[in-house]
Design a protein around this motif. Structure first.
Motif, PDB file in Angstrom:
ATOM      1  N   ILE A   7      11.587   7.654   6.773  1.00 24.84           N
ATOM      2  CA  ILE A   7      12.170   6.921   5.963  1.00 24.84           C
ATOM      3  C   ILE A   7      11.400   7.006   4.557  1.00 24.84           C
ATOM      4  O   ILE A   7      11.856   6.923   3.547  1.00 24.84           O
ATOM      5  N   GLU A   8      10.386   7.276   4.771  1.00 27.88           N
ATOM      6  CA  GLU A   8       8.857   7.347   3.827  1.00 27.88           C
ATOM      7  C   GLU A   8       9.351   8.644   2.704  1.00 27.88           C
ATOM      8  O   GLU A   8       9.099   8.692   1.740  1.00 27.88           O
ATOM      9  N   ALA A   9       9.954   9.642   3.441  1.00 23.12           N
ATOM     10  CA  ALA A   9      10.136  10.904   2.702  1.00 23.12           C
ATOM     11  C   ALA A   9      11.343  10.627   1.717  1.00 23.12           C
ATOM     12  O   ALA A   9      11.286  11.416   0.761  1.00 23.12           O
ATOM     13  N   ASN A  10      12.062   9.696   1.855  1.00 23.55           N
ATOM     14  CA  ASN A  10      13.098   9.521   0.731  1.00 23.55           C
ATOM     15  C   ASN A  10      12.565   8.780  -0.431  1.00 23.55           C
ATOM     16  O   ASN A  10      12.948   9.117  -1.581  1.00 23.55           O
ATOM     17  N   PHE A  11      11.410   8.311  -0.396  1.00 18.22           N
ATOM     18  CA  PHE A  11      10.638   7.682  -1.637  1.00 18.22           C
ATOM     19  C   PHE A  11       9.265   8.186  -1.462  1.00 18.22           C
ATOM     20  O   PHE A  11       8.382   7.528  -1.887  1.00 18.22           O
ATOM     21  N   LEU A  12       8.913   9.353  -1.264  1.00 14.95           N
ATOM     22  CA  LEU A  12       7.801  10.039  -1.424  1.00 14.95           C
ATOM     23  C   LEU A  12       7.208  10.018  -2.710  1.00 14.95           C
ATOM     24  O   LEU A  12       5.756   9.837  -2.828  1.00 14.95           O
ATOM     25  N   SER A  13       8.056  10.388  -3.852  1.00 11.67           N
ATOM     26  CA  SER A  13       7.333  10.161  -5.030  1.00 11.67           C
ATOM     27  C   SER A  13       6.741   8.792  -5.259  1.00 11.67           C
ATOM     28  O   SER A  13       5.823   8.442  -6.212  1.00 11.67           O
ATOM     29  N   GLY A  14       7.617   7.521  -4.920  1.00 14.67           N
ATOM     30  CA  GLY A  14       6.980   6.375  -5.002  1.00 14.67           C
ATOM     31  C   GLY A  14       5.765   6.079  -4.154  1.00 14.67           C
ATOM     32  O   GLY A  14       4.751   5.452  -4.579  1.00 14.67           O
ATOM     33  N   VAL A  15       5.546   6.759  -3.166  1.00 11.46           N
ATOM     34  CA  VAL A  15       4.319   6.657  -2.019  1.00 11.46           C
ATOM     35  C   VAL A  15       3.372   7.381  -3.026  1.00 11.46           C
ATOM     36  O   VAL A  15       1.883   6.955  -2.800  1.00 11.46           O
ATOM     37  N   TRP A  16       3.507   8.505  -3.485  1.00 13.75           N
ATOM     38  CA  TRP A  16       2.610   9.038  -4.380  1.00 13.75           C
ATOM     39  C   TRP A  16       1.958   8.116  -5.597  1.00 13.75           C
ATOM     40  O   TRP A  16       0.783   8.203  -6.006  1.00 13.75           O
ATOM     41  N   THR A  17       2.807   7.436  -6.183  1.00 13.30           N
ATOM     42  CA  THR A  17       2.523   6.610  -7.295  1.00 13.30           C
ATOM     43  C   THR A  17       1.906   5.383  -6.983  1.00 13.30           C
ATOM     44  O   THR A  17       1.182   4.809  -7.709  1.00 13.30           O
ATOM     45  N   LYS A  18       1.828   5.071  -5.927  1.00 10.58           N
ATOM     46  CA  LYS A  18       1.482   3.554  -4.969  1.00 10.58           C
ATOM     47  C   LYS A  18       0.013   4.167  -4.674  1.00 10.58           C
ATOM     48  O   LYS A  18      -0.121   5.025  -4.056  1.00 10.58           O
ATOM     49  N   PRO A  19      -0.954   2.828  -4.666  1.00  9.17           N
ATOM     50  CA  PRO A  19      -2.228   3.296  -3.979  1.00  9.17           C
ATOM     51  C   PRO A  19      -2.188   3.180  -2.376  1.00  9.17           C
ATOM     52  O   PRO A  19      -2.559   2.081  -1.801  1.00  9.17           O
ATOM     53  N   ILE A  20      -1.391   3.942  -1.796  1.00 13.39           N
ATOM     54  CA  ILE A  20      -1.156   3.675  -0.185  1.00 13.39           C
ATOM     55  C   ILE A  20      -1.531   4.971   0.207  1.00 13.39           C
ATOM     56  O   ILE A  20      -1.163   5.945  -0.164  1.00 13.39           O
ATOM     57  N   SER A  21      -2.222   5.006   1.188  1.00  6.45           N
ATOM     58  CA  SER A  21      -2.592   6.205   2.132  1.00  6.45           C
ATOM     59  C   SER A  21      -1.586   6.643   3.117  1.00  6.45           C
ATOM     60  O   SER A  21      -1.304   5.915   3.583  1.00  6.45           O
ATOM     61  N   ILE A  22      -1.641   7.832   3.470  1.00  4.55           N
ATOM     62  CA  ILE A  22      -0.877   8.613   4.341  1.00  4.55           C
ATOM     63  C   ILE A  22      -1.299   7.973   5.863  1.00  4.55           C
ATOM     64  O   ILE A  22      -0.745   7.433   6.755  1.00  4.55           O
ATOM     65  N   SER A  23      -2.805   8.065   6.102  1.00  8.45           N
ATOM     66  CA  SER A  23      -3.146   7.378   7.188  1.00  8.45           C
ATOM     67  C   SER A  23      -2.862   6.216   7.316  1.00  8.45           C
ATOM     68  O   SER A  23      -2.799   5.529   8.394  1.00  8.45           O
ATOM     69  N   ARG A  24      -2.763   5.100   6.407  1.00  5.00           N
ATOM     70  CA  ARG A  24      -2.279   3.621   6.698  1.00  5.00           C
ATOM     71  C   ARG A  24      -0.863   3.836   7.107  1.00  5.00           C
ATOM     72  O   ARG A  24      -0.445   2.927   8.047  1.00  5.00           O
ATOM     73  N   LEU A  25       0.026   4.665   6.440  1.00  6.12           N
ATOM     74  CA  LEU A  25       1.221   4.745   7.004  1.00  6.12           C
ATOM     75  C   LEU A  25       1.278   5.060   8.447  1.00  6.12           C
ATOM     76  O   LEU A  25       1.988   4.424   9.265  1.00  6.12           O
ATOM     77  N   LEU A  26       0.529   6.159   8.908  1.00  8.70           N
ATOM     78  CA  LEU A  26       0.457   6.497  10.103  1.00  8.70           C
ATOM     79  C   LEU A  26      -0.115   5.459  11.095  1.00  8.70           C
ATOM     80  O   LEU A  26       0.359   5.164  12.437  1.00  8.70           O
ATOM     81  N   THR A  27      -1.016   4.527  10.811  1.00  7.00           N
ATOM     82  CA  THR A  27      -1.696   3.476  11.300  1.00  7.00           C
ATOM     83  C   THR A  27      -0.669   2.476  11.802  1.00  7.00           C
ATOM     84  O   THR A  27      -0.377   2.043  12.735  1.00  7.00           O
ATOM     85  N   ASP A  28       0.060   2.279  10.437  1.00  5.56           N
ATOM     86  CA  ASP A  28       1.201   1.207  10.940  1.00  5.56           C
ATOM     87  C   ASP A  28       2.111   1.557  11.782  1.00  5.56           C
ATOM     88  O   ASP A  28       2.649   0.723  12.690  1.00  5.56           O
ATOM     89  N   LYS A  29       2.645   3.012  11.732  1.00  3.17           N
ATOM     90  CA  LYS A  29       3.644   3.367  12.822  1.00  3.17           C
ATOM     91  C   LYS A  29       2.847   3.219  14.025  1.00  3.17           C
ATOM     92  O   LYS A  29       3.641   3.147  15.017  1.00  3.17           O
ATOM     93  N   PHE A  30       1.516   3.816  14.136  1.00  4.18           N
ATOM     94  CA  PHE A  30       1.006   3.725  15.350  1.00  4.18           C
ATOM     95  C   PHE A  30       0.795   2.304  16.015  1.00  4.18           C
ATOM     96  O   PHE A  30       1.238   2.009  17.341  1.00  4.18           O
ATOM     97  N   LEU A  31       0.448   1.096  15.190  1.00  3.92           N
ATOM     98  CA  LEU A  31       0.569  -0.190  15.829  1.00  3.92           C
ATOM     99  C   LEU A  31       1.988  -0.487  16.237  1.00  3.92           C
ATOM    100  O   LEU A  31       1.944  -1.533  17.266  1.00  3.92           O
ATOM    101  N   PHE A  32       2.945  -0.365  15.406  1.00  2.00           N
ATOM    102  CA  PHE A  32       4.239  -0.786  15.812  1.00  2.00           C
ATOM    103  C   PHE A  32       4.574  -0.431  17.067  1.00  2.00           C
ATOM    104  O   PHE A  32       5.183  -0.757  17.934  1.00  2.00           O
ATOM    105  N   SER A  33       4.559   1.017  17.450  1.00  2.00           N
ATOM    106  CA  SER A  33       4.644   1.933  18.499  1.00  2.00           C
ATOM    107  C   SER A  33       3.891   1.116  19.594  1.00  2.00           C
ATOM    108  O   SER A  33       4.271   1.114  20.840  1.00  2.00           O
ATOM    109  N   ALA A  34       2.719   0.823  19.541  1.00  4.55           N
ATOM    110  CA  ALA A  34       1.677   0.301  20.521  1.00  4.55           C
ATOM    111  C   ALA A  34       2.395  -1.130  21.015  1.00  4.55           C
ATOM    112  O   ALA A  34       2.566  -1.483  22.005  1.00  4.55           O
ATOM    113  N   PHE A  35       2.762  -1.866  19.811  1.00  7.56           N
ATOM    114  CA  PHE A  35       3.572  -3.134  20.045  1.00  7.56           C
ATOM    115  C   PHE A  35       4.717  -2.857  21.245  1.00  7.56           C
ATOM    116  O   PHE A  35       4.779  -3.776  22.102  1.00  7.56           O
ATOM    117  N   LEU A  36       5.358  -2.025  20.675  1.00 15.52           N
ATOM    118  CA  LEU A  36       6.730  -1.678  21.457  1.00 15.52           C
ATOM    119  C   LEU A  36       6.265  -1.155  22.841  1.00 15.52           C
ATOM    120  O   LEU A  36       7.096  -1.707  23.888  1.00 15.52           O
TER     121      LEU A  36
END
Length: 167
Positions: A7-36
């Protein structure tokens, strides 16, 4: 987690312009998967009582899957196809037929085969202890691991950005 940053690949140019790190995205996916995983383990607890399986078994499996399986799957999360937001919804597998991820499949096989082999070799208490230790180690060290994955992504970021924008 198996689709990576689809999903983030559709908005990768937006991800690059905002101060969000790739490791933060991965951590969020990790925590959500752990919750499930924990929710699925809790759902199986009544069946454990019914079939006289130790109650800690599904929780240990969920911990192992979270600490080891999800980390393997998110290893190359940036190597994905963008999620088709406007595609048809009937039999829509979001490119899974054309974008088979061998690494995700291999990770799933490894995470399934290792416990099966260990369960036949080791006594139950040692088997569950080893799975719990591996899972706990993965959970404890997921942040440095995702920082390493982020560095791998940033080393080849222009290749991936070009890929995402060309689709």
């Amino acid at each position: 987690a198996q689709w990576g940053m689809s999903i983030e690949a559709n908005f990768l140019s937006g991800v690059w312009t905002k101060p969000i790190s790739i490791s933060r995205l991965l951590t969020d996916k990790f925590l959500f998967s752990a919750f499930l995983g924990v929710v699925a383990a809790l759902i199986t607890l009544p069946f454990c009582v019914w079939f006289k399986i130790p109650l800690y078994a599904p929780l240990v499996y969920a911990l192992f899957n979270t600490g080891v399986g999800i980390l393997f799957i998110l290893l190359d999360a940036y190597n994905c196809m963008p999620f088709d937001l406007f595609g048809k919804t009937f039999f829509n597998y979001q490119g899974s037929a054309s974008t088979f991820k061998a690494s995700a499949f291999l990770a799933i096989i490894v995470v399934m085969v290792i416990p099966i082999i260990l369960q036949f070799i080791l006594p139950d208490w040692l088997f569950y202890l080893i799975l719990a230790v591996f899972g706990l180690a993965g959970v404890l060290f997921h942040r440095p691991y995702f920082r390493w994955v982020e560095r791998q992504f940033l080393n080849n970021r222009y290749k991936y950005m070009e890929k995402y924008l060309s689709i």
